[in-house]
Design an enzyme around this catalytic site. Sequence first.
Site, PDB file in Angstrom:
ATOM      1  N   SER A  74       0.840  -1.193   0.000  1.00  0.00           N
ATOM      2  CA  SER A  74       0.000   0.000   0.000  1.00  0.00           C
ATOM      3  C   SER A  74       0.877   1.245   0.000  1.00  0.00           C
ATOM      4  CB  SER A  74      -0.915   0.016   1.231  1.00  0.00           C
ATOM      5  OG  SER A  74      -0.142   0.091   2.423  1.00  0.00           O
ATOM      6  N   LYS A  75       0.226   2.402   0.006  1.00  0.00           N
ATOM      7  CA  LYS A  75       0.945   3.677  -0.085  1.00  0.00           C
ATOM      8  C   LYS A  75       1.978   3.837   1.025  1.00  0.00           C
ATOM      9  CE  LYS A  75      -0.852   5.795  -3.673  1.00  0.00           C
ATOM     10  NZ  LYS A  75       0.005   6.184  -4.811  1.00  0.00           N
TER      11      LYS A  75
END
Length: 500
Positions: free
Chosen positions: A250-251
Amino acid sequence: MRVRFAPSPTGQLHVGNARTALFNWLLARGNGGTFILRVEDTDLERSSRASEAAILEDVRWMGLDWSEGVEVGGDSGPYRQTERFHIYRAHTVELLSRGLAYRCFCTTEQLEADREQALAAGLPPKYAGRCRDLAVDTARRRVENGEKAVIRFRVPADREVVFPDVVRGEVRFHTSVIGDPVLVRSDGVAAYNFAVVIDDALMGITHVVRGEDHISNTPRQILLYEAFGWTPPVFAHVSLVMGPDHAPLSKRHGATSVAEFRARGYLPEALTNYLALIGWSPGEGDELLPLDELAKRFRLEDVGKSAGVFDLEKLAWVNRHYLKAAAPVRLAALSVAHLKSAGWLLEPTPRDLAFLAQIVPPIAASVDRLEQVPARLKFLFDYSAERALSAPGVLEEARGARAVVAALAEELASAPPMLNRGAFRALAARVKDRTGHKGKALFHPLRLVLTGESEGLELDVAVPAIEHGAQLDQAGSGFVEILSARERAEQFAAALSLEP
């Protein structure tokens, strides 16, 4: 064999989804099959044509061409779900008429209360079946009176749904934990599980290769295949791509989209080659292989069950390999955007590009990605003698090498312009003879004077580049001004003379 990649255009193409696209492409290419690209855009609020265009561009950038689907056409279109609503409606009517689907009027509040009650009882949350036995005529009247309803599929009771998964082996679900899924939302838009089954069946998809997060959807879809009398495809659920902490990528782990890696200067062949290695191996001790060779070796049966960790260091290693192999003209063109971002280039002329084709390849051999190229070319475009002298220890060293600085300035003042490699070596030899300095005592001060940096390219590469760049400025160039070796030596000597 017919496989598909069906992204939702609600954002950028995640590298996990890109790997799914790649596995499908490799499977089709290696088996003489058809790779179809379909767009699942039924999330009307979040989907956009801009996102779709960006995803298609990224898929093409990766080298994954499709012979059927969006923007290409084919006999099984349309290939956007929003253009297939009439098809979903016809199949909805069929299920309703056969009693295999029903209208549900439960409110969001009722459904949430049922969910909380199930969880409190330690049961898997599923639809409680409140509208399951509602009379058809009653449901029809309520719709005619303006009530909103969804349409649900009537899941058979007390059934075990079993399907073989190429990656995971036999998978079993009992219908007691499934619940009746929504087929059509209250706004008339087909839900994912309904639309995907109809699309895959009518498009003749033979193999569905997707992430393991879709395993729980599969029994619902198989029941729909059975309801329509269709043969389900072969399923293969691949592991998700994880971050270093083994949580879904994820980010918070950094870059996650193909667009981000592309913007940072990773080559497409590097990213696709690396993604293929997450959860699969081409065998024979090989890792660095072109797409067509990967396709020849790819087998679904060889894909591992374990989660694949996205390793930036491994990607950097793969990218360095392809950067070293890339054509100089290509590296020059790809570096333009990064040099523009650094503020050192406006629009390049043909001469500018030819210059970059000479100077970028030696730089590219020492970087992980092309966004690092400007920092390695700072000596060309952002020279400052004052800044160099202000670095720790440099002023003291320069004071001890005043003779080298003075001799270099004098030699450059009488040297012809456009020093090439041989001419610079001869000039350095004359400075050595005049000062008695040699080795590091000679070449480190020369580097400081000419590049303003303590390390970098070999001087017999850097100095000709400096001289070439300075000549470009005189002929008209998109680059910022590049100071010649003579101008740098004069500036450095002047700055040093001001120091006590």
